[in-house]
Enzyme design. Sequence first.
Site, PDB file in Angstrom:
ATOM      1  N   ASN A   8      55.874  13.504 -13.230  1.00 42.50           N
ATOM      2  CA  ASN A   8      55.926  13.923 -14.913  1.00 42.50           C
ATOM      3  C   ASN A   8      57.963  14.376 -14.791  1.00 42.50           C
ATOM      4  O   ASN A   8      58.487  15.494 -14.989  1.00 42.50           O
ATOM      5  CB  ASN A   8      55.607  15.156 -15.684  1.00 42.50           C
ATOM      6  CG  ASN A   8      55.459  16.050 -16.381  1.00 42.50           C
ATOM      7  OD1 ASN A   8      55.886  15.704 -18.238  1.00 42.50           O
ATOM      8  ND2 ASN A   8      55.370  17.531 -16.921  1.00 42.50           N
ATOM      9  N   GLY A   9      58.658  13.776 -16.500  1.00 48.81           N
ATOM     10  CA  GLY A   9      60.013  13.926 -16.571  1.00 48.81           C
ATOM     11  C   GLY A   9      60.847  13.442 -16.825  1.00 48.81           C
ATOM     12  O   GLY A   9      59.915  12.711 -17.909  1.00 48.81           O
TER      13      GLY A   9
ATOM     14  N   ARG B 199      51.355  34.762 -29.042  1.00 52.26           N
ATOM     15  CA  ARG B 199      52.147  35.062 -30.576  1.00 52.26           C
ATOM     16  C   ARG B 199      53.258  34.567 -31.088  1.00 52.26           C
ATOM     17  O   ARG B 199      53.376  33.367 -32.328  1.00 52.26           O
ATOM     18  CB  ARG B 199      52.747  36.339 -30.651  1.00 52.26           C
ATOM     19  CG  ARG B 199      52.033  37.675 -30.402  1.00 52.26           C
ATOM     20  CD  ARG B 199      52.845  39.347 -30.396  1.00 52.26           C
ATOM     21  NE  ARG B 199      52.396  40.145 -30.460  1.00 52.26           N
ATOM     22  CZ  ARG B 199      52.355  41.475 -30.246  1.00 52.26           C
ATOM     23  NH1 ARG B 199      53.558  42.050 -30.493  1.00 52.26           N
ATOM     24  NH2 ARG B 199      51.736  42.324 -30.570  1.00 52.26           N
TER      25      ARG B 199
ATOM     26  N   LEU C  49      52.971  10.034 -20.887  1.00 56.96           N
ATOM     27  CA  LEU C  49      53.566   9.956 -22.692  1.00 56.96           C
ATOM     28  C   LEU C  49      55.218   9.078 -22.906  1.00 56.96           C
ATOM     29  O   LEU C  49      56.318   9.806 -22.067  1.00 56.96           O
ATOM     30  CB  LEU C  49      54.111  11.047 -23.091  1.00 56.96           C
ATOM     31  CG  LEU C  49      54.959  11.361 -24.197  1.00 56.96           C
ATOM     32  CD1 LEU C  49      53.787  11.082 -25.396  1.00 56.96           C
ATOM     33  CD2 LEU C  49      55.434  13.020 -24.641  1.00 56.96           C
TER      34      LEU C  49
ATOM     35  N   CYS D 266      54.391  13.680 -19.315  1.00 54.88           N
ATOM     36  CA  CYS D 266      53.580  13.630 -18.846  1.00 54.88           C
ATOM     37  C   CYS D 266      52.434  14.387 -18.328  1.00 54.88           C
ATOM     38  O   CYS D 266      52.748  15.987 -17.960  1.00 54.88           O
ATOM     39  CB  CYS D 266      54.105  12.785 -18.228  1.00 54.88           C
ATOM     40  SG  CYS D 266      54.769  11.629 -18.831  1.00 54.88           S
TER      41      CYS D 266
ATOM     42  N   THR E 282      53.311  38.367 -25.991  1.00 53.52           N
ATOM     43  CA  THR E 282      54.019  37.524 -26.742  1.00 53.52           C
ATOM     44  C   THR E 282      54.066  35.766 -26.780  1.00 53.52           C
ATOM     45  O   THR E 282      54.459  35.799 -27.619  1.00 53.52           O
ATOM     46  CB  THR E 282      55.153  38.683 -26.065  1.00 53.52           C
ATOM     47  OG1 THR E 282      55.291  38.512 -24.817  1.00 53.52           O
ATOM     48  CG2 THR E 282      55.779  39.832 -26.392  1.00 53.52           C
TER      49      THR E 282
END
Length: 590
Positions: A75-76, A319, A51, A2, A316
Amino acid sequence: MCGILALLGCSDDSQAKRVRVLELSRRLKHRGPDWSGIFQYGDFYLAHQRLAIIDPASGDQPLFNEDKKIVVTVNGEIYNHEKLRKLMPNHKFRTGSDCDVIAHLYEEYGENFVDMLDGVFSFVLLDTRDNSFLAARDAIGITPLYIGWGLDGSVWISSELKGLNDDCEHFEVFPPGHLYSSKNGGLRRWYNPAWFSEAIPSTPYDTLVLRRAFENAVIKRLMTDVPFGVLLSGGLDSSLVASVTARYLAGTKAAKQWGAQLHSFCVGLEGSPDLKAAKEVADFLGTVHHEFHFTVQDGIDAIEDVIYHIETYDVTTIRASTPMFLMSRKIKSLGVKMVISGEGADEIFGGYLYFHKAPNKEEFHTETCRKIKALHQYDCLRANKATSAWGLEARVPFLDKEFINVAMSIDPEWKMIKHDQGRIEKWVLRKAFDDEEQPYLPKHILYRQKEQFSDGVGYSWIDGLKAHAEQHVTDRMMLNAAHIFPHNTPTTKEGYYYRMIFERFFPQNSASLTVPGGPSIACSTAKAIEWDASWSNNLDPSGRAAIGVHNSAYDNHLSSVANGNLDTPIINNVPRMVGVGVAAELTIRS
């Protein structure tokens, strides 16, 4: 995952602030497309973008205790929420959400309840009885969180930079394993495991103890009320995640709701080794396998979106984030809302190529400690934000709090890479799942030499990025780089290109300070560069710079190039090496 946003204390017009909080909260809607909520109490605002994974029907946030005096936005995922509910028989819970326990735990135990939570989380809790508030982040930093301060005395907390960067005078990363208490004034660490001190452990290696700890970590992450799958690249870590998940899925609530056959997902360039390896593992495990292809141009076209969502200019990380970002969109389009992934194993077990050069077990162990402490700035950041960009949640069992305790208590002598004894990188993990009677994976996969991102996805991906940056960054621009970007000055055109995009989205000085920097060799910390004198002359965060790791392959290749017998591109003064894992790790590959 979330999205949470909190504005705590302000002196401006309340209606105007409410409108602003709602506006900023909408910047996080990609993280939680299922529901939006906001709570206002005086000059305190708690907003949430949900979510829905557990109890989709009634778990909307913010959440409250019985009399609604304690409010929380989270959130979790709290994996032990059912056990915690039993500790509070006199409390009445309004929803079936796993996060519903937080307000009640605070009411029962005060600020010290945070260590009772087994899971991943970022939350802000408001106690309207005394207008105090509490914010906290999980042990390793699997969920992202930022904190900022306004000129009007306000405190802002957000899941992402974009939720607060335009409204704060200063902001920074909210450190993992910490809580911020308005009562006690400032941050304090709540997570204090034995390994954090970097003292050298001495517990003997026990294959069954390590195996069971990881199986438990995977099993608890099967808690879901929505369709899910696993990210599978065919490398060791993701293959073990898939194997354990497939083995224990039957009989779970998730299997009863969505079926006992596991779905697996992989991404790669057409014909890449990743796709072939993942298909082999999927066939062995019997998963419903989904293979996604992308082109170099697809990735280049997505770079700006990736940087906006991942909120970094680290080369990185960008990428590696791009293929994961593209794959996550495809996965979400299939109706899947949660995936289990393999981040963290290389940090815990010393799986990166440069660990071959660790001079002793003490250096080996302290480097793994440093790597775990930095995960929230790299792989955790990537895995969470690349998936959350499309409303997909990634769960990472290797970073389970209890599993880390077990793995980091092993005498590091067992983790050392010793070729004369047949011990390659992550040998202790491989051996723990080497079961002749009921094999978890085929032998050749279980003991496959580690390969890194460029080998799996294809060299053309990295080459394409470099060529694209070359077109947009001139030599003159590079000459002035230290003046334009005095902090974490980019040393390559690719890095300069990413930095320009990042600064366009996040122009504040505080934003640039949230991104780590410093010298690195093959994803190492700066300290590990001391392990090999040659590395200081060839600094590159990609694995291709780990000179001497595979001596015969590298020396033979150098000789061929020197004699003009091999048509091999040179990148960053290092030839592309056959048989040597190179470039940045993408953990769905590992």
